[in-house]
Design a protein around this motif. Structure first.
Motif, PDB file in Angstrom:
ATOM      1  N   PRO A   1       0.677  -1.289  -0.055  1.00 43.00           N
ATOM      2  CA  PRO A   1      -0.007  -0.139   0.051  1.00 43.00           C
ATOM      3  C   PRO A   1       0.788   1.228   0.052  1.00 43.00           C
ATOM      4  CG  PRO A   1      -0.993  -1.608   1.328  1.00 43.00           C
ATOM      5  CD  PRO A   1       0.401  -2.132   1.014  1.00 43.00           C
ATOM      6  N   SER A   2       1.926   1.195   0.764  1.00 39.48           N
ATOM      7  CA  SER A   2       2.751   2.505   0.928  1.00 39.48           C
ATOM      8  C   SER A   2       3.279   2.759  -0.600  1.00 39.48           C
ATOM      9  CB  SER A   2       4.056   2.133   1.909  1.00 39.48           C
ATOM     10  OG  SER A   2       3.465   1.813   3.228  1.00 39.48           O
ATOM     11  N   GLY A   3       3.797   1.660  -1.187  1.00 41.40           N
ATOM     12  CA  GLY A   3       4.297   1.847  -2.339  1.00 41.40           C
ATOM     13  C   GLY A   3       3.434   2.102  -3.561  1.00 41.40           C
ATOM     14  N   ALA A   4       2.335   2.085  -3.333  1.00 42.44           N
ATOM     15  CA  ALA A   4       1.283   2.589  -4.405  1.00 42.44           C
ATOM     16  C   ALA A   4       0.755   3.873  -4.237  1.00 42.44           C
ATOM     17  CB  ALA A   4      -0.014   1.473  -4.196  1.00 42.44           C
ATOM     18  N   THR A   5       1.258   4.774  -3.225  1.00 41.09           N
ATOM     19  CA  THR A   5       0.610   5.837  -2.949  1.00 41.09           C
ATOM     20  C   THR A   5       0.804   6.967  -4.117  1.00 41.09           C
ATOM     21  OG1 THR A   5       2.367   6.609  -1.575  1.00 41.09           O
ATOM     22  CG2 THR A   5       0.503   5.698  -0.461  1.00 41.09           C
ATOM     23  N   ALA A   6       2.054   7.126  -4.681  1.00 39.08           N
ATOM     24  CA  ALA A   6       2.528   7.994  -5.570  1.00 39.08           C
ATOM     25  C   ALA A   6       1.785   7.792  -6.908  1.00 39.08           C
ATOM     26  CB  ALA A   6       4.127   7.962  -5.832  1.00 39.08           C
ATOM     27  N   THR A   7       1.510   6.600  -7.268  1.00 39.48           N
ATOM     28  CA  THR A   7       0.605   6.244  -8.513  1.00 39.48           C
ATOM     29  C   THR A   7      -0.612   6.569  -8.334  1.00 39.48           C
ATOM     30  OG1 THR A   7       2.462   4.383  -8.847  1.00 39.48           O
ATOM     31  CG2 THR A   7       0.480   4.463 -10.069  1.00 39.48           C
ATOM     32  N   ALA A   8      -1.133   6.435  -7.186  1.00 40.24           N
ATOM     33  CA  ALA A   8      -2.413   6.691  -6.645  1.00 40.24           C
ATOM     34  C   ALA A   8      -2.666   8.310  -6.984  1.00 40.24           C
ATOM     35  CB  ALA A   8      -3.043   6.304  -5.181  1.00 40.24           C
ATOM     36  N   ALA A   9      -1.794   8.929  -6.641  1.00 39.62           N
ATOM     37  CA  ALA A   9      -1.843  10.484  -6.649  1.00 39.62           C
ATOM     38  C   ALA A   9      -2.058  10.932  -8.393  1.00 39.62           C
ATOM     39  CB  ALA A   9      -0.646  11.054  -5.997  1.00 39.62           C
ATOM     40  N   PHE A  10      -1.246  10.111  -8.988  1.00 44.87           N
ATOM     41  CA  PHE A  10      -1.406  10.408 -10.397  1.00 44.87           C
ATOM     42  C   PHE A  10      -2.634   9.941 -10.927  1.00 44.87           C
ATOM     43  CE2 PHE A  10      -1.033   9.286 -14.741  1.00 44.87           C
ATOM     44  CZ  PHE A  10      -0.493  10.467 -15.597  1.00 44.87           C
ATOM     45  N   LEU A  11      -3.308   8.936 -10.400  1.00 44.25           N
ATOM     46  CA  LEU A  11      -4.399   8.282 -10.801  1.00 44.25           C
ATOM     47  C   LEU A  11      -5.717   9.267 -10.743  1.00 44.25           C
ATOM     48  CD1 LEU A  11      -3.806   4.512 -10.821  1.00 44.25           C
ATOM     49  CD2 LEU A  11      -3.799   5.850 -12.848  1.00 44.25           C
ATOM     50  N   HIS A  12      -5.612   9.683  -9.142  1.00 47.42           N
ATOM     51  CA  HIS A  12      -6.911  10.158  -8.720  1.00 47.42           C
ATOM     52  C   HIS A  12      -6.858  11.740  -8.316  1.00 47.42           C
ATOM     53  CE1 HIS A  12      -8.713   6.102  -8.231  1.00 47.42           C
ATOM     54  NE2 HIS A  12      -7.398   5.928  -7.742  1.00 47.42           N
TER      55      HIS A  12
END
Lengths: 314, 314
Positions: free
Chosen positions: A274-285
């Motif tokens: 989950p921590s590793g996905a946060t930066a990509t989450a910012a791009f997507l959302h």
């Protein structure tokens, strides 16, 4: 306060070459916009932490290094120090809280480190006592220039592999990763923007940067996020870097994090924690809060409980 | 019969640079023995097929290429041709069986290809008819020297990144991947051994190599394996390469394949499809049949049904 320099980061790159994986930038055509991810999840210990820990140990005087190192962590830093000590053939003691997941403790033991379990509140004092008694050097997870320089090598690789990068997105916890990468990017690509990313539920750095000084969020509050690697808070040293090199911080929700772990597995074929996905989450959302253009999101780690990944995929 | 040469593979490497990801070799410390994996699952289309398809299209005469290409496939080759045609800005027609999974058809359409659905037995004749009527060039999935040369670029990268490699493990289906990689490794590292890997349930090439000529296994028989990317059989051209460059073929069971998909996700943080996990499965479960030493297993693709991955992880 002295901040890390680009030449210290370049020196770190020479030290970690051959130990840290030179991760590729992976273009993600399924995302709308121009997204590349940098999969630090593919490091041997499953996270970027190897870069800082190895650099800090490599930078020690030979006699100090030979006596060994000590660290306290229940997460990726523990494995990073154990792995690096193993690579140098020196002793390592890792102090872990007695509530640490068995899997992570076993992964640390795999590298031959001595594991000392203590109640969670005694971790830091126990590690300091061991360092003093045995003459070991304490390797902190982020509050150290050599650790920051090691994490900064990711920024050098981004600048080399995507010279016209416009935006870089980096998870923020203790701030060592964002401090190092931000310093490298601002030195080499001064036109590019660097944004930190935090879970809303552990958004202490976003608040701190907004008001210009470090605020404390109690651990119970930060512990609510699924992003268990992002529950630390910056030190004075890393916060001074963040104030200088970050253009802003975006916060992401728990649902956005879960959705992005799923998307990275399905679309990018990457196992991210989950921590590793946060930066990509910012791009997507949160594209509306970001400058856009050619964007790199750092996938900082992949040590996720397989049952959780299965639940998110099903 | 003329076989592919190392200089054709080197020429292919120049063509695919910038389009195919230069995948790293990832050391896997959790496996007993010295294992590196080469994650071709990280290509933009999720599989190595981009290398051969792109090289074959790049090698066409300009006028031929401008008219466009056609391919028949329900799997990774379809996406590889569609993606490559999109990169060149030329038309592509992909003939798919009307039973193809909706997800894969949509992924092919994403690249702007025209998708033609036909009954499965009519795929090849339909593609040939379209090629003739519209003046398009057919790009075959493996039975072509330029396709084999493109897949061989993986071998060049292995030889460069691990100069003292001792064993290379490669999945075998139509044989283009093993032909290309084997040719590169035998030219550059003649001391290294190259082994093909097949599912027991689609072990036609193992049997063919043992008796020295191609045997046919009926499709119903090969279709039993979960490794849906390994159900093709070598052509005369690829079989001639395999006889020359392979030191042997190892077969793996369905349980070993499932176990290895799970291990790659948990330990290597890689999403692999069953076909993509077979070479690693051979290392983990059949070390007694292999020469050992520094071994590279090619993870050929990562396009797995998320529900299946969830089931294997739970």
């Amino acid at each position: 306060m002295r901040l890390v320099t680009i030449s210290e980061i370049e020196a770190a790159a020479h030290r970690v070459a051959g130990t840290a994986v030179r991760t590729p930038l992976l273009r993600q055509p399924w995302a709308s916009g121009e997204l590349w991810v940098k999969p630090e999840s593919l490091q041997q210990i499953g996270a970027f932490k190897i870069r800082g820990a190895y650099n800090a140990i490599a930078a020690l005087e030979d006699a100090d290094r030979a006596r060994g190192v000590v660290a306290y962590s229940s997460g990726n830093h523990a494995q990073a120090v154990a792995y690096s000590a193993h690579a140098f053939g020196i002793p390592a003691v890792i102090v872990v809280p007695d509530v640490a997941p068995r899997l992570k403790v076993d992964a640390t033991r795999r590298w031959g480190a001595e594991v000392v379990e203590v109640p969670i509140a005694e971790q830091a004092p126990a590690a300091l006592a061991i360092a003093r008694e045995r003459g070991l050097t304490l390797i902190p997870p982020f509050d150290h220039l050599d650790v920051i320089a090691g994490q900064g090598t990711i920024g050098l690789e981004i600048a080399a592999d995507l010279p016209d990068v416009e935006t870089v997105l980096v998870p923020v916890s203790g701030g060592g990763l964002a401090a190092g990468i931000g310093t490298a990017i601002k030195a080499l690509r001064p036109g590019a923007k660097v944004y930190g990313v935090e879970p809303e539920l552990a958004g202490d750095s976003a608040e701190s940067l907004r008001i210009g000084r470090r605020v404390e969020w109690p651990m119970e509050r930060r512990a609510r996020t699924i992003a268990d690697g992002l529950r630390a808070q910056p030190s004075e040293l890393t916060f001074a870097h963040l104030r200088k090199v970050l253009d802003g911080i975006v916060t992401v929700t728990e649902d956005e994090i879960r959705d992005t772990v799923r998307a990275l597995a399905r679309q990018a074929r990457l196992v991210a924690e989950p921590s590793g996905a946060t930066a990509t989450a910012a791009f997507l959302h949160h594209s509306g809060e970001l400058p856009g253009g050619r964007t790199v999101a750092v996938v900082s780690g992949g040590n996720i409980d397989p049952a959780l990944l299965a639940e998110l995929l099903a």
